[in-house]
Scaffold this motif. Structure first.
Motif, mmCIF file in Angstrom:
data_model
loop_
_atom_site.group_PDB
_atom_site.id
_atom_site.type_symbol
_atom_site.label_atom_id
_atom_site.label_comp_id
_atom_site.label_asym_id
_atom_site.label_seq_id
_atom_site.Cartn_x
_atom_site.Cartn_y
_atom_site.Cartn_z
ATOM 1 N N LEU A 18 6.650 -12.258 11.129
ATOM 2 C CA LEU A 18 6.737 -11.136 10.198
ATOM 3 C C LEU A 18 7.989 -10.304 10.511
ATOM 4 O O LEU A 18 8.385 -10.213 11.668
ATOM 5 C CB LEU A 18 5.480 -10.259 10.309
ATOM 6 C CG LEU A 18 4.175 -10.919 9.859
ATOM 7 C CD1 LEU A 18 2.995 -10.021 10.177
ATOM 8 C CD2 LEU A 18 4.223 -11.210 8.368
ATOM 9 N N THR A 43 -11.860 -9.883 8.252
ATOM 10 C CA THR A 43 -11.512 -9.129 7.047
ATOM 11 C C THR A 43 -10.012 -9.169 6.795
ATOM 12 O O THR A 43 -9.570 -9.348 5.663
ATOM 13 C CB THR A 43 -11.953 -7.655 7.178
ATOM 14 O OG1 THR A 43 -13.072 -7.581 8.037
ATOM 15 C CG2 THR A 43 -12.284 -7.056 5.839
ATOM 16 N N LEU A 44 -9.245 -9.013 7.871
ATOM 17 C CA LEU A 44 -7.785 -9.046 7.736
ATOM 18 C C LEU A 44 -7.325 -10.405 7.212
ATOM 19 O O LEU A 44 -6.578 -10.475 6.227
ATOM 20 C CB LEU A 44 -7.125 -8.749 9.088
ATOM 21 C CG LEU A 44 -5.602 -8.953 9.164
ATOM 22 C CD1 LEU A 44 -4.879 -7.985 8.248
ATOM 23 C CD2 LEU A 44 -5.090 -8.783 10.594
ATOM 24 N N ALA A 47 -8.345 -10.885 3.574
ATOM 25 C CA ALA A 47 -7.567 -10.042 2.656
ATOM 26 C C ALA A 47 -6.210 -10.678 2.393
ATOM 27 O O ALA A 47 -5.749 -10.722 1.245
ATOM 28 C CB ALA A 47 -7.397 -8.639 3.227
ATOM 29 N N LEU A 48 -5.575 -11.205 3.441
ATOM 30 C CA LEU A 48 -4.257 -11.829 3.281
ATOM 31 C C LEU A 48 -4.363 -13.113 2.460
ATOM 32 O O LEU A 48 -3.560 -13.341 1.553
ATOM 33 C CB LEU A 48 -3.646 -12.142 4.654
ATOM 34 C CG LEU A 48 -3.257 -10.936 5.508
ATOM 35 C CD1 LEU A 48 -2.700 -11.383 6.851
ATOM 36 C CD2 LEU A 48 -2.232 -10.063 4.789
ATOM 37 N N ASN A 50 -6.789 -14.001 0.300
ATOM 38 C CA ASN A 50 -7.156 -13.678 -1.081
ATOM 39 C C ASN A 50 -5.944 -13.218 -1.865
ATOM 40 O O ASN A 50 -5.709 -13.638 -2.992
ATOM 41 C CB ASN A 50 -8.201 -12.552 -1.123
ATOM 42 C CG ASN A 50 -9.562 -13.058 -0.722
ATOM 43 O OD1 ASN A 50 -9.784 -14.265 -0.682
ATOM 44 N ND2 ASN A 50 -10.465 -12.141 -0.415
ATOM 45 N N LEU A 51 -5.175 -12.316 -1.239
ATOM 46 C CA LEU A 51 -3.987 -11.785 -1.906
ATOM 47 C C LEU A 51 -3.042 -12.925 -2.260
ATOM 48 O O LEU A 51 -2.602 -13.047 -3.409
ATOM 49 C CB LEU A 51 -3.278 -10.800 -0.972
ATOM 50 C CG LEU A 51 -1.916 -10.329 -1.455
ATOM 51 C CD1 LEU A 51 -2.083 -9.363 -2.614
ATOM 52 C CD2 LEU A 51 -1.130 -9.673 -0.336
ATOM 53 N N ILE A 55 -3.078 -13.531 -6.290
ATOM 54 C CA ILE A 55 -2.185 -12.525 -6.852
ATOM 55 C C ILE A 55 -1.478 -13.040 -8.110
ATOM 56 O O ILE A 55 -1.153 -14.215 -8.219
ATOM 57 C CB ILE A 55 -1.139 -12.086 -5.794
ATOM 58 C CG1 ILE A 55 -0.493 -10.765 -6.192
ATOM 59 C CG2 ILE A 55 -0.089 -13.161 -5.573
ATOM 60 C CD1 ILE A 55 -1.391 -9.591 -6.052
ATOM 61 N N ILE A 64 3.664 -6.861 -9.442
ATOM 62 C CA ILE A 64 2.451 -7.452 -8.877
ATOM 63 C C ILE A 64 1.236 -6.850 -9.571
ATOM 64 O O ILE A 64 1.186 -5.637 -9.790
ATOM 65 C CB ILE A 64 2.401 -7.184 -7.362
ATOM 66 C CG1 ILE A 64 3.441 -8.051 -6.662
ATOM 67 C CG2 ILE A 64 1.014 -7.445 -6.798
ATOM 68 C CD1 ILE A 64 3.629 -7.720 -5.217
ATOM 69 N N ASP A 66 -3.273 -7.626 -10.690
ATOM 70 C CA ASP A 66 -4.458 -8.484 -10.589
ATOM 71 C C ASP A 66 -4.742 -9.190 -11.903
ATOM 72 O O ASP A 66 -5.536 -10.120 -11.966
ATOM 73 C CB ASP A 66 -5.689 -7.652 -10.201
ATOM 74 C CG ASP A 66 -5.566 -7.113 -8.790
ATOM 75 O OD1 ASP A 66 -4.756 -7.667 -8.023
ATOM 76 O OD2 ASP A 66 -6.269 -6.146 -8.458
ATOM 77 N N LEU B 7 -6.036 -6.291 -4.808
ATOM 78 C CA LEU B 7 -5.884 -7.286 -3.746
ATOM 79 C C LEU B 7 -4.798 -6.850 -2.772
ATOM 80 O O LEU B 7 -4.950 -6.942 -1.561
ATOM 81 C CB LEU B 7 -5.504 -8.637 -4.346
ATOM 82 C CG LEU B 7 -6.580 -9.360 -5.151
ATOM 83 C CD1 LEU B 7 -5.970 -10.530 -5.896
ATOM 84 C CD2 LEU B 7 -7.683 -9.836 -4.223
ATOM 85 N N LEU B 8 -3.711 -6.348 -3.346
ATOM 86 C CA LEU B 8 -2.603 -5.879 -2.527
ATOM 87 C C LEU B 8 -3.042 -4.676 -1.703
ATOM 88 O O LEU B 8 -2.775 -4.579 -0.507
ATOM 89 C CB LEU B 8 -1.431 -5.497 -3.436
ATOM 90 C CG LEU B 8 -0.186 -4.987 -2.731
ATOM 91 C CD1 LEU B 8 0.497 -6.108 -1.976
ATOM 92 C CD2 LEU B 8 0.794 -4.375 -3.721
ATOM 93 N N LYS B 10 -5.992 -3.865 -0.686
ATOM 94 C CA LYS B 10 -6.908 -4.278 0.378
ATOM 95 C C LYS B 10 -6.134 -4.888 1.557
ATOM 96 O O LYS B 10 -6.404 -4.568 2.717
ATOM 97 C CB LYS B 10 -7.902 -5.310 -0.201
ATOM 98 C CG LYS B 10 -8.879 -5.917 0.783
ATOM 99 C CD LYS B 10 -9.976 -4.959 1.172
ATOM 100 C CE LYS B 10 -10.956 -5.610 2.143
ATOM 101 N NZ LYS B 10 -11.631 -4.622 2.982
ATOM 102 N N ALA B 11 -5.161 -5.749 1.241
ATOM 103 C CA ALA B 11 -4.375 -6.402 2.293
ATOM 104 C C ALA B 11 -3.582 -5.357 3.086
ATOM 105 O O ALA B 11 -3.541 -5.396 4.316
ATOM 106 C CB ALA B 11 -3.445 -7.447 1.686
ATOM 107 N N GLU B 14 -5.984 -3.334 5.346
ATOM 108 C CA GLU B 14 -6.402 -4.051 6.552
ATOM 109 C C GLU B 14 -5.261 -4.161 7.560
ATOM 110 O O GLU B 14 -5.461 -4.006 8.756
ATOM 111 C CB GLU B 14 -6.911 -5.452 6.190
ATOM 112 C CG GLU B 14 -8.262 -5.457 5.514
ATOM 113 C CD GLU B 14 -9.339 -4.801 6.367
ATOM 114 O OE1 GLU B 14 -9.323 -4.982 7.586
ATOM 115 O OE2 GLU B 14 -10.185 -4.072 5.801
ATOM 116 N N MET B 15 -4.071 -4.419 7.041
ATOM 117 C CA MET B 15 -2.891 -4.565 7.905
ATOM 118 C C MET B 15 -2.604 -3.243 8.614
ATOM 119 O O MET B 15 -2.190 -3.233 9.769
ATOM 120 C CB MET B 15 -1.706 -4.964 7.031
ATOM 121 C CG MET B 15 -0.635 -5.704 7.741
ATOM 122 S SD MET B 15 -1.187 -7.330 8.283
ATOM 123 C CE MET B 15 0.363 -8.195 8.316
ATOM 124 N N VAL B 30 3.231 -7.206 4.022
ATOM 125 C CA VAL B 30 2.459 -7.957 3.026
ATOM 126 C C VAL B 30 3.381 -8.485 1.922
ATOM 127 O O VAL B 30 3.259 -9.634 1.494
ATOM 128 C CB VAL B 30 1.321 -7.072 2.463
ATOM 129 C CG1 VAL B 30 0.683 -7.718 1.268
ATOM 130 C CG2 VAL B 30 0.281 -6.808 3.542
#
Lengths: 205, 205
Positions: A18, A43-44, A47-48, A50-51, A55, A64, A66, B7-8, B10-11, B14-15, B30
């Motif tokens: 990253l 969860t982390l 979330a990544l 799923n995104l 997306i 960006i 949904d 979605l974004l 949420k990511a 969490e991050m 992200v």
């Protein structure tokens, strides 16, 4: 760095891909996750994933979203004849947070930058030209960063729009509200004098 | 921050639970993942999940390990009568990288810190006492950070070991190699004078 665990090494390795995260920071982050309950890592990771998998990008402005059309483009109360051209979605968020702009956006996805191998075909320029040619757009506001790449991109788009009936403007550059003149750079100060505005206009905004 | 995508959001949310990562940095990370090929996000998420689910801690020294006994504890060439007491695995890595220590370790997993709700029972102190009582350990080297919490932890362990036949030492504190005296803090400089060593010993190391 010598790791006592291959699993740890792999996690640190992936984390350090990253931007701005070196090996040491990655190790700190991963050790933090190990100290937290398992579900936090889960969860982390979810979330990544799923995104990345679900997306979408708005079909009109490429922001960006949904859904296939983003909330801004779908909002009937916003002025679709006014389109602000920005680099990425962070610029949309910055402009939205001012609460003063009620038009639409067009997210290019970057700037023309031959050094980084980014050409006009890598950006959403074609669809912007089509948007303008469709006749709905009356004014295009350039809000790219004022670097060589930003200026090049502005100029490229401007040339592509030759003949189209659209007003092209750019956001005002000048001394930030509250800044001292003595600390401003010469180019900004020079531009802010050249592009001075009537005092009556200033006191209204 | 107003996000155009749940979605974004949420990511990013969490991050930003990771230490030292704010909302803005989280968004940057992200968005970077979104620009990279899908498999990169997948590899990262899997590495984190695998680590969190399969990680083990060495039954002897409590260091992170892929096996029930870590490589250091399982290494017959290392001196098991010498045990260095550290806070977490990063300290093990730091000492290992010097290449000068050939003993074993004991990873406490923190320091006694009533302010953070960490008591002796939260650390691997009992198993350290048992290790010493088993009679294998001849010398214990305290290598915790020299803060109030570190000193408290050292002192607590020292008291628990009363009566046990073990030499207890602590790593040397002093002016770092290459540092100028004038910039050193008084406590460090004071200690380095008090704990001076014979010149013959110094030139050998």
């Amino acid at each position: 760095m010598e790791f006592s665990s291959k699993l740890l090494e792999k996690a640190v390795e992936e984390m350090s891909h990253l931007p701005g995260i070196g090996k040491r920071t990655a190790l700190r982050l991963v050790l933090h996750l190990l100290r937290q309950p398992k579900h936090q890592t889960q969860t982390l990771a979810e979330a990544l994933l799923n995104l990345r998998q679900a997306i979408k990008f708005c079909e009109v402005c490429h922001n960006i979203s949904d859904t296939s059309t983003c909330d801004i483009c779908a909002n009937g109360f916003r002025d679709s004849s006014l389109v602000c051209v920005v680099e990425d979605m962070r610029d949309v968020m910055a402009i939205e947070s001012t609460g003063t702009y009620k038009g639409h956006y067009h997210v290019l996805g970057g700037k023309i930058s031959p050094m980084d191998g980014v050409g006009p075909q890598d950006l959403k320029i074609d669809s912007l030209v089509k948007r303008v040619e469709s006749g709905i757009v009356k004014e295009l506001i350039f809000a790219l960063s004022s670097t060589i790449e930003g200026d090049t991109t502005n100029f490229y788009i401007f040339r592509q729009l030759k003949g189209a009936e659209v007003k092209v403007t750019t956001i005002a550059r000048g001394i930030a509200v509250g800044d001292e003149l003595e600390y401003a750079d010469e180019i900004t100060l020079g531009r802010s004098i050249q592009n001075r505005i009537p005092f009556e206009t200033a006191i209204k905004s």
